[in-house]
Motif scaffolding. Structure first.
Motif, PDB file in Angstrom:
ATOM      1  N   SER A  30       0.835  -1.210   0.000  1.00 23.56           N
ATOM      2  CA  SER A  30       0.000   0.000   0.000  1.00 23.56           C
ATOM      3  C   SER A  30       0.865   1.253   0.000  1.00 23.56           C
ATOM      4  O   SER A  30       0.547   2.235  -0.685  1.00 23.56           O
ATOM      5  N   ALA A  31       1.944   1.221   0.749  1.00 28.36           N
ATOM      6  CA  ALA A  31       2.857   2.367   0.794  1.00 28.36           C
ATOM      7  C   ALA A  31       3.510   2.589  -0.565  1.00 28.36           C
ATOM      8  O   ALA A  31       3.650   3.735  -1.013  1.00 28.36           O
ATOM      9  N   LEU A  32       3.883   1.502  -1.229  1.00 29.17           N
ATOM     10  CA  LEU A  32       4.483   1.632  -2.561  1.00 29.17           C
ATOM     11  C   LEU A  32       3.487   2.203  -3.561  1.00 29.17           C
ATOM     12  O   LEU A  32       3.838   3.040  -4.392  1.00 29.17           O
ATOM     13  N   LYS A  33       2.239   1.773  -3.469  1.00 29.04           N
ATOM     14  CA  LYS A  33       1.203   2.315  -4.361  1.00 29.04           C
ATOM     15  C   LYS A  33       0.961   3.784  -4.072  1.00 29.04           C
ATOM     16  O   LYS A  33       0.739   4.585  -4.986  1.00 29.04           O
ATOM     17  N   ALA A  34       1.020   4.162  -2.807  1.00 31.17           N
ATOM     18  CA  ALA A  34       0.781   5.551  -2.423  1.00 31.17           C
ATOM     19  C   ALA A  34       1.838   6.499  -2.987  1.00 31.17           C
ATOM     20  O   ALA A  34       1.553   7.674  -3.234  1.00 31.17           O
ATOM     21  N   VAL A  35       3.042   5.996  -3.183  1.00 33.38           N
ATOM     22  CA  VAL A  35       4.117   6.831  -3.737  1.00 33.38           C
ATOM     23  C   VAL A  35       4.310   6.570  -5.236  1.00 33.38           C
ATOM     24  O   VAL A  35       5.331   6.918  -5.808  1.00 33.38           O
ATOM     25  N   ASN A  36       3.291   5.957  -5.849  1.00 31.35           N
ATOM     26  CA  ASN A  36       3.284   5.666  -7.282  1.00 31.35           C
ATOM     27  C   ASN A  36       4.433   4.764  -7.736  1.00 31.35           C
ATOM     28  O   ASN A  36       4.954   4.936  -8.833  1.00 31.35           O
ATOM     29  N   ALA A  37       4.822   3.829  -6.897  1.00 33.69           N
ATOM     30  CA  ALA A  37       5.834   2.840  -7.279  1.00 33.69           C
ATOM     31  C   ALA A  37       5.096   1.620  -7.806  1.00 33.69           C
ATOM     32  O   ALA A  37       4.599   0.801  -7.051  1.00 33.69           O
ATOM     33  N   TYR A  38       4.982   1.551  -9.112  1.00 31.75           N
ATOM     34  CA  TYR A  38       4.281   0.433  -9.727  1.00 31.75           C
ATOM     35  C   TYR A  38       4.872   0.179 -11.108  1.00 31.75           C
ATOM     36  O   TYR A  38       5.656   0.974 -11.616  1.00 31.75           O
ATOM     37  N   GLU A  47       7.282  -7.641  -5.266  1.00 33.26           N
ATOM     38  CA  GLU A  47       8.137  -8.819  -5.410  1.00 33.26           C
ATOM     39  C   GLU A  47       9.598  -8.416  -5.626  1.00 33.26           C
ATOM     40  O   GLU A  47      10.508  -9.035  -5.087  1.00 33.26           O
ATOM     41  N   ILE A  48       9.812  -7.360  -6.392  1.00 37.49           N
ATOM     42  CA  ILE A  48      11.173  -6.865  -6.619  1.00 37.49           C
ATOM     43  C   ILE A  48      11.763  -6.336  -5.313  1.00 37.49           C
ATOM     44  O   ILE A  48      12.910  -6.623  -4.978  1.00 37.49           O
ATOM     45  N   PHE A  49      10.974  -5.582  -4.559  1.00 38.61           N
ATOM     46  CA  PHE A  49      11.451  -5.061  -3.275  1.00 38.61           C
ATOM     47  C   PHE A  49      11.762  -6.195  -2.305  1.00 38.61           C
ATOM     48  O   PHE A  49      12.752  -6.145  -1.580  1.00 38.61           O
ATOM     49  N   GLN A  50      10.919  -7.209  -2.271  1.00 39.13           N
ATOM     50  CA  GLN A  50      11.177  -8.352  -1.387  1.00 39.13           C
ATOM     51  C   GLN A  50      12.476  -9.042  -1.768  1.00 39.13           C
ATOM     52  O   GLN A  50      13.253  -9.436  -0.897  1.00 39.13           O
ATOM     53  N   TYR A  51      12.742  -9.175  -3.047  1.00 34.46           N
ATOM     54  CA  TYR A  51      13.986  -9.800  -3.494  1.00 34.46           C
ATOM     55  C   TYR A  51      15.194  -8.947  -3.100  1.00 34.46           C
ATOM     56  O   TYR A  51      16.216  -9.465  -2.663  1.00 34.46           O
ATOM     57  N   MET A  52      15.074  -7.622  -3.231  1.00 36.45           N
ATOM     58  CA  MET A  52      16.177  -6.744  -2.840  1.00 36.45           C
ATOM     59  C   MET A  52      16.441  -6.849  -1.338  1.00 36.45           C
ATOM     60  O   MET A  52      17.596  -6.881  -0.912  1.00 36.45           O
ATOM     61  N   PHE A  53      15.386  -6.941  -0.536  1.00 39.01           N
ATOM     62  CA  PHE A  53      15.555  -7.121   0.904  1.00 39.01           C
ATOM     63  C   PHE A  53      16.245  -8.451   1.192  1.00 39.01           C
ATOM     64  O   PHE A  53      17.109  -8.539   2.062  1.00 39.01           O
ATOM     65  N   LYS A  77      17.698  -8.649 -14.435  1.00 40.88           N
ATOM     66  CA  LYS A  77      18.456  -7.667 -13.665  1.00 40.88           C
ATOM     67  C   LYS A  77      18.041  -6.240 -14.046  1.00 40.88           C
ATOM     68  O   LYS A  77      18.060  -5.345 -13.211  1.00 40.88           O
ATOM     69  N   ALA A  78      17.626  -6.029 -15.278  1.00 42.54           N
ATOM     70  CA  ALA A  78      17.219  -4.699 -15.733  1.00 42.54           C
ATOM     71  C   ALA A  78      16.011  -4.172 -14.971  1.00 42.54           C
ATOM     72  O   ALA A  78      15.816  -2.954 -14.899  1.00 42.54           O
ATOM     73  N   ALA A  79      15.230  -5.037 -14.371  1.00 44.47           N
ATOM     74  CA  ALA A  79      14.052  -4.590 -13.602  1.00 44.47           C
ATOM     75  C   ALA A  79      14.471  -3.832 -12.359  1.00 44.47           C
ATOM     76  O   ALA A  79      13.685  -3.080 -11.799  1.00 44.47           O
ATOM     77  N   LEU A  80      15.696  -4.026 -11.897  1.00 46.81           N
ATOM     78  CA  LEU A  80      16.162  -3.366 -10.680  1.00 46.81           C
ATOM     79  C   LEU A  80      16.727  -1.980 -10.948  1.00 46.81           C
ATOM     80  O   LEU A  80      17.005  -1.241 -10.013  1.00 46.81           O
ATOM     81  N   THR A  81      16.914  -1.619 -12.187  1.00 45.96           N
ATOM     82  CA  THR A  81      17.514  -0.305 -12.476  1.00 45.96           C
ATOM     83  C   THR A  81      16.469   0.732 -12.749  1.00 45.96           C
ATOM     84  O   THR A  81      15.339   0.498 -12.942  1.00 45.96           O
TER      85      THR A  81
END
Length: 81
Positions: A30-38, A47-53, A77-81
């Protein structure tokens, strides 16, 4: 040597479960959606954030995970940039 690999895999699974519980408990999606991270298509941002963690808390790099074939992501890997 096999014991260490098994232990590392078990640790990764425990870390992954803890991260998923954290994301659920604190409503990170929800926090990611609120800051327009999609993303428009492909792998969800959560899922990308969970993998980075997972990379951070397991003290491993994406490169080494790709080489060993353990816990490889469903995205490039390009999804992380």
């Amino acid at each position: 040597m096999n014991k260490r690999i098994t232990q590392a895999t078990q640790n990764d699974k425990q870390i992954s479960k803890s991260i998923k519980r954290f994301f659920t408990r604190f409503h990170i999606s929800s926090a990611l959606k609120a800051v327009n991270a999609y993303k428009r298509k492909g792998t969800p941002v959560t899922e990308i954030f969970q993998y980075m963690f997972l990379l951070i808390f397991s003290n491993r790099s994406m490169y080494m995970r790709l080489l060993t074939g353990k816990n490889t992501p469903n995205f490039a890997k390009a999804a992380l940039t």
